[in-house]
Design an enzyme around this catalytic site. Structure first.
Site, mmCIF file in Angstrom:
data_model
loop_
_atom_site.group_PDB
_atom_site.id
_atom_site.type_symbol
_atom_site.label_atom_id
_atom_site.label_comp_id
_atom_site.label_asym_id
_atom_site.label_seq_id
_atom_site.Cartn_x
_atom_site.Cartn_y
_atom_site.Cartn_z
ATOM 1 N N HIS A 296 0.810 -1.222 0.000
ATOM 2 C CA HIS A 296 0.000 0.000 0.000
ATOM 3 C C HIS A 296 0.852 1.285 0.000
ATOM 4 C CE1 HIS A 296 -2.998 2.849 1.855
ATOM 5 N NE2 HIS A 296 -3.842 2.116 1.133
ATOM 6 N N HIS B 167 -6.897 -5.604 5.248
ATOM 7 C CA HIS B 167 -7.996 -6.319 4.592
ATOM 8 C C HIS B 167 -8.274 -7.685 5.207
ATOM 9 C CE1 HIS B 167 -8.497 -3.398 1.364
ATOM 10 N NE2 HIS B 167 -7.182 -3.288 1.374
#
Ligand SMILES: *Cc1c(COP(=O)(O)O)cnc(C)c1O
Length: 384
Positions: A130, A206
């Protein structure tokens, strides 16, 4: 023409201009845009907790008792007992000695990574990690080595060559990747961390709330709790709230309280948000059927698309449908939007060239019936 106008024109020309689209309402897995109703396949509210009555109840009570803002940084007078209660619960949930709450996943990665790494250190980072992880590394001044996505052989090749040249070294990976929906080979990464004397940090943004017997994530599922030094995650996705945490040793927590600039120089999260996060952790324990149903449905969706000839990747609630060609991908997303599915094309440079895709983010609201209809509509949109 200045930089600002140039960028806007260039993005527009290439069809890459980002714009905002305000929704008037979000409810039960649906989103309302320009008075039109869509099934929302772009949300991270994986378990449908963002509007759960228990979260709302907790937040309302906290507002009544403690007001809206926390009014100061935790190191001044913004530190409330509820912050500590949430941290105790997170430490227990994650099986670590302690935990520290940070104001968002973005702030957590930027602040923590730049606090623990310095110039002269090395960081080994999965290529698909990310943006907040990359930003933290850049800010730290440490030397960045990127290994091929989920490729522990490539990581070992880099470690063999480079580890000796640096003082401290950190391996960083997401556990479930946001664009590919796949999982890191965590066991292999942990072995390499031990073999080459590094620390390992994972980002379970996630995975938290979804994987593992107790729903705490992939680290738990793989039985690696004691081997992972820094376990970061967010309250903003499956947990339906806001903010982030790092589960770690007491020493690391104390170190961060003293050095993590995004922790020190930012107002504490509001009490209502903290109390909602506490309620959400309780629900993860009390309502495991949410994650079980979600993962079963995701498996069904993935298999069904495969059977009718589509290429889907990953192994989580994030289901990328690879189309390849960018124009075709945009066309398919437009057709599906016409049929009331809010699903967006992901294209280069966000993903590799020739790998344009639709990214379906499944949630607890997407029942088998809705998915069946969607599968039919995808087939028809592509073939008829
Ligand atoms: C979403 C996400 C973040 C950012 O979390 P926020 O709480 O939304 O700021 C960080 N890391 C990963 C892997 C993410 O997917």
């Amino acid at each position: 023409m200045g930089r600002i106008e140039e960028l806007l024109q260039e993005r527009k020309r290439e069809g890459l201009l980002r714009t905002l689209r305000p929704a008037s309402l979000r409810k039960q897995g649906k989103i309302y845009l320009n008075a039109k109703e869509y099934f929302d396949f772009s949300s991270n509210d994986y378990l449908g907790l963002a509007s759960h009555p228990k979260l709302k109840e907790g937040a309302k009570k906290a507002i009544e008792e403690l007001g809206i803002g926390a009014s100061a940084s935790r190191l001044l007078s913004g530190d409330l007992e509820v912050h500590h209660r949430l941290e105790d619960r997170i430490a227990l949930f994650k099986g670590k000695e302690s935990a520290l709450v940070l104001n968002s996943g973005y702030q957590a990665n930027v602040g923590i990574i730049s606090a623990i790494l310095k110039r002269g250190d090395a960081v080994f980072c999965d290529r698909l990690n990310h943006a907040s992880i990359i930003d933290g590394i850049l800010l730290s001044g440490a030397k960045l080595f990127r290994f091929h996505h989920c490729d522990s052989n490539h990581l070992e090749w880099l470690l063999k060559k480079e580890r000796g040249n640096f003082k401290e070294a950190l391996i960083i990976t997401e556990t479930v990747f946001s664009m590919d929906g796949d999982r890191a080979p965590l066991g292999e990464l942990v072995n390499l961390k031990e073999k080459y004397n590094c620390r390992i940090m994972v980002d379970e943004a996630h995975a938290t709330g979804i994987f593992g017997e107790n729903g705490s994530g992939i680290v738990e599922e793989q039985g690696l709790t004691d081997k992972v030094d820094l376990n970061l995650g967010t309250f903003s996705k499956a947990l339906g709230g806001f903010g982030a945490y790092i589960a770690c040793s007491k020493d690391v927590r104390n170190y961060l309280i003293n050095t993590c600039r995004s922790f020190i120089y930012s107002t504490a999260l509001p009490p209502s948000v903290i109390v909602a996060n506490i309620a959400s952790l309780k629900l993860i324990k009390e309502e495991p059927f949410r994650r079980k149903t979600l993962l079963e449905n995701a498996q069904y969706f993935r298999n069904s698309l495969n059977k009718i000839g589509f290429r889907v990747i990953g192994s989580s609630q994030i289901v990328p449908l690879i189309i390849g060609n960018t124009e075709e991908t945009i066309e398919l997303s437009r057709k599906l939007q016409n049929k009331n599915y809010w699903v967006l094309p992901i294209r280069p440079p966000t993903v590799r060239k020739g790998e344009a895709r639709l990214r379906f983010s499944l949630t607890y609201y997407h029942t088998k019936e809705i998915l069946e209809r969607l599968i039919n509509d995808i087939y028809e949109s592509k073939h008829l």
